[in-house]
Structures are given as C-alpha cells and as structure tokens.
Design an enzyme around this catalytic site. Structure first.
Site, PDB file in Angstrom:
ATOM      1  N   ASP A  61      34.856  58.965  45.194  1.00 18.17           N
ATOM      2  CA  ASP A  61      35.333  58.186  44.033  1.00 18.17           C
ATOM      3  C   ASP A  61      36.701  57.611  44.410  1.00 18.17           C
ATOM      4  OD1 ASP A  61      35.023  58.295  40.596  1.00 18.17           O
ATOM      5  OD2 ASP A  61      36.935  57.760  41.530  1.00 18.17           O
ATOM      6  N   ASN A  69      42.499  46.846  39.292  1.00 22.19           N
ATOM      7  CA  ASN A  69      42.068  45.789  38.358  1.00 22.19           C
ATOM      8  C   ASN A  69      43.212  45.363  37.441  1.00 22.19           C
ATOM      9  OD1 ASN A  69      39.334  45.551  39.110  1.00 22.19           O
ATOM     10  ND2 ASN A  69      38.801  47.366  37.921  1.00 22.19           N
ATOM     11  N   HIS A  74      40.311  41.611  37.958  1.00 17.98           N
ATOM     12  CA  HIS A  74      38.977  42.151  38.235  1.00 17.98           C
ATOM     13  C   HIS A  74      38.361  41.518  39.487  1.00 17.98           C
ATOM     14  CE1 HIS A  74      34.948  43.700  37.198  1.00 17.98           C
ATOM     15  NE2 HIS A  74      35.649  44.607  36.549  1.00 17.98           N
ATOM     16  N   ASP A  78      36.987  43.484  42.636  1.00 18.73           N
ATOM     17  CA  ASP A  78      35.645  43.362  43.228  1.00 18.73           C
ATOM     18  C   ASP A  78      35.731  43.238  44.750  1.00 18.73           C
ATOM     19  OD1 ASP A  78      34.395  43.482  40.811  1.00 18.73           O
ATOM     20  OD2 ASP A  78      33.684  41.401  40.790  1.00 18.73           O
ATOM     21  N   GLU A 104      32.953  52.715  40.785  1.00 13.05           N
ATOM     22  CA  GLU A 104      33.636  52.808  42.084  1.00 13.05           C
ATOM     23  C   GLU A 104      33.354  54.163  42.732  1.00 13.05           C
ATOM     24  OE1 GLU A 104      34.734  54.854  39.694  1.00 13.05           O
ATOM     25  OE2 GLU A 104      36.710  55.104  40.659  1.00 13.05           O
TER      26      GLU A 104
END
Ligand code: GH3
Ligand code: MG
Ligand code: MG
Length: 195
Positions: A61, A69, A74, A78, A104
């Site tokens: 994780d 973000n 965002h 990505d 994620e």
C-alpha cells in the site's frame, strides 16, 4: 472459400484473446486486476497443495498517497501511481503475479517462495521505490510503500485467510511508521483467539 473461413477464424481467435486480456487487466496501471489475481492464486494454491511447494503473498500500500493527489492533483497522482506500479512489477520475477488489489494497493503472488525470501523481496521493492523520485505532471515525488507478507500455511489455508494475515501485517507496518515490510503471524486471528 476455405481460405476465407480460415482467415475469419484467425481474426476471431485474435479478437477473443484481446477481449480476455482486457477482462484481466486494470486499465490505469496495466497490471492484472483483482479478479484475475484471485483466479491465479487459487490455481497456485492447488498446485502448491499437490506438489508440496510453498508460496507467499505480499500486499503493498503506497504511503500517504492522498497527499500526492492533494498536493499535485489527481492527474499527477495517476501518473505517479502508474510509474510506481511499473517499478514494483519490474522488481519481480516473470513468474510472480502482480495485480492492482484496489486504489493504491497492489498484491503479489510469489510461487515457490517461503516467508523469508518473500520478506526480502518486499524490502527490496520498498528500497527501490524510496530511492528514486517519480515524476507526475512534471513534479518530482518521493514515494514509499508499506507491505504485509504472508506465506501460505500448507495444506489447508484458504486464500481469504492468507490475504487477511497479509493485511494484518500491512496494518502493523503502517502503524509502526510506514516505509517497511512486516511478516504475518503464522496462525490466523481465530486460532490466536482460541489458544
Ligand atoms: P496511508 O499511508 O495510510 O496508506 O495513507 P494514504 O493517503 O495512502 O491512504 P488513504 O487510504 O487515506 O488514501 C488512499 C489514496 O489513494 C486516496 C485516493 O484518492 C488515492 N487513490 C486511490 N486510487 C487512485 C487512483 O487511481 N488515482 C489517484 N490519483 N489516486 C488514487
Ligand atoms: Mg490504501
Ligand atoms: Mg496508502
């Protein structure tokens, strides 16, 4: 006529292959999706049971990813996520199965691998990721990851129990300060309660 039929059959086979590939792939990261991971992990579990081989799973994780973000947007997030996934995939052997577990979070299945080497691999992945800044929308971002590692308990442990032990170890890695990999307990939560 026979030539046309053969040609058409080839085209349909190729189209079917592409459809199957799409159904198995996460569009953003190009990793396998969770559903395909579960299918392959069940196959590996059966193979390990028959052959008496070990296998392990690692749940990764990304740490504080929300902040990426929030800080850079965002779209940058990505791009960073895509690059981090590619780096993690590149740290693994070709026989290892790496999938996007959700958000994620990634999951890896390591055939023939027991707990200690699996932990070493998770640590190597973490060190590799932490060592190189990743660029998202022109911003350099440093990413760390936490991981939970669990070796399958032969020969009866369910995939659900194995993943839940890895998840508990991941939770501990987070609570213990992040940017680290921890090994799961060898018995399940219900066994611990019963003992
Ligand atoms: P922690 O270290 O505890 O894991 O912190 P975190 O911020 O990573 O954890 P949290 O679960 O609070 O947030 C996960 C973040 O990951 C929030 C979510 O927007 C982001 N995320 C998940 N999937 C994607 C995605 O596909 N693209 C982008 N850009 N962000 C994503
Ligand atoms: Mg998460
Ligand atoms: Mg996170």
């Amino acid at each position: 006529m026979a030539g046309m039929v053969a040609q058409r059959t080839l085209e349909l086979t190729a189209a079917n292959r592409r459809l199957t590939e799409l159904a198995h792939t996460d569009p953003l990261t190009r990793l396998l999706n969770r559903r395909r991971f579960i299918e392959l992990a069940e196959i590996e579990r059966e193979r390990a049971r028959r052959m008496g081989h070990p296998f392990s799973v690692v749940l990764f994780d990304l740490d504080h990813f929300k902040a990426v973000n929030d800080t850079f947007g965002h779209h940058a997030g990505d791009q960073v996520l895509q690059a981090a996934c590619a780096m993690i995939r590149d740290c693994m052997r070709s026989i290892d199965v790496v999938a996007r577990y959700g958000g994620e979070e990634l999951v890896a299945l390591l055939p023939g691998t027991s707990a200690e080497p699996a932990l070493q691999l998770a640590e190597r992945v973490g060190a590799t990721l932490a060592a190189q800044p990743i660029v998202g929308d022109g911003h350099e971002v440093r990413i760390t990851t936490s991981a939970g590692v669990a070796e399958w308990l032969p020969s009866t442990e369910s995939l659900e129990s194995l993943l839940s032990r890895a998840d508990a170890a991941l939770y501990k890695a987070k609570a213990g300060g992040r940017n680290q990999a921890l090994l799961a307990e060898r018995c399940t939560a219900s066994e611990l309660e019963a003992s």
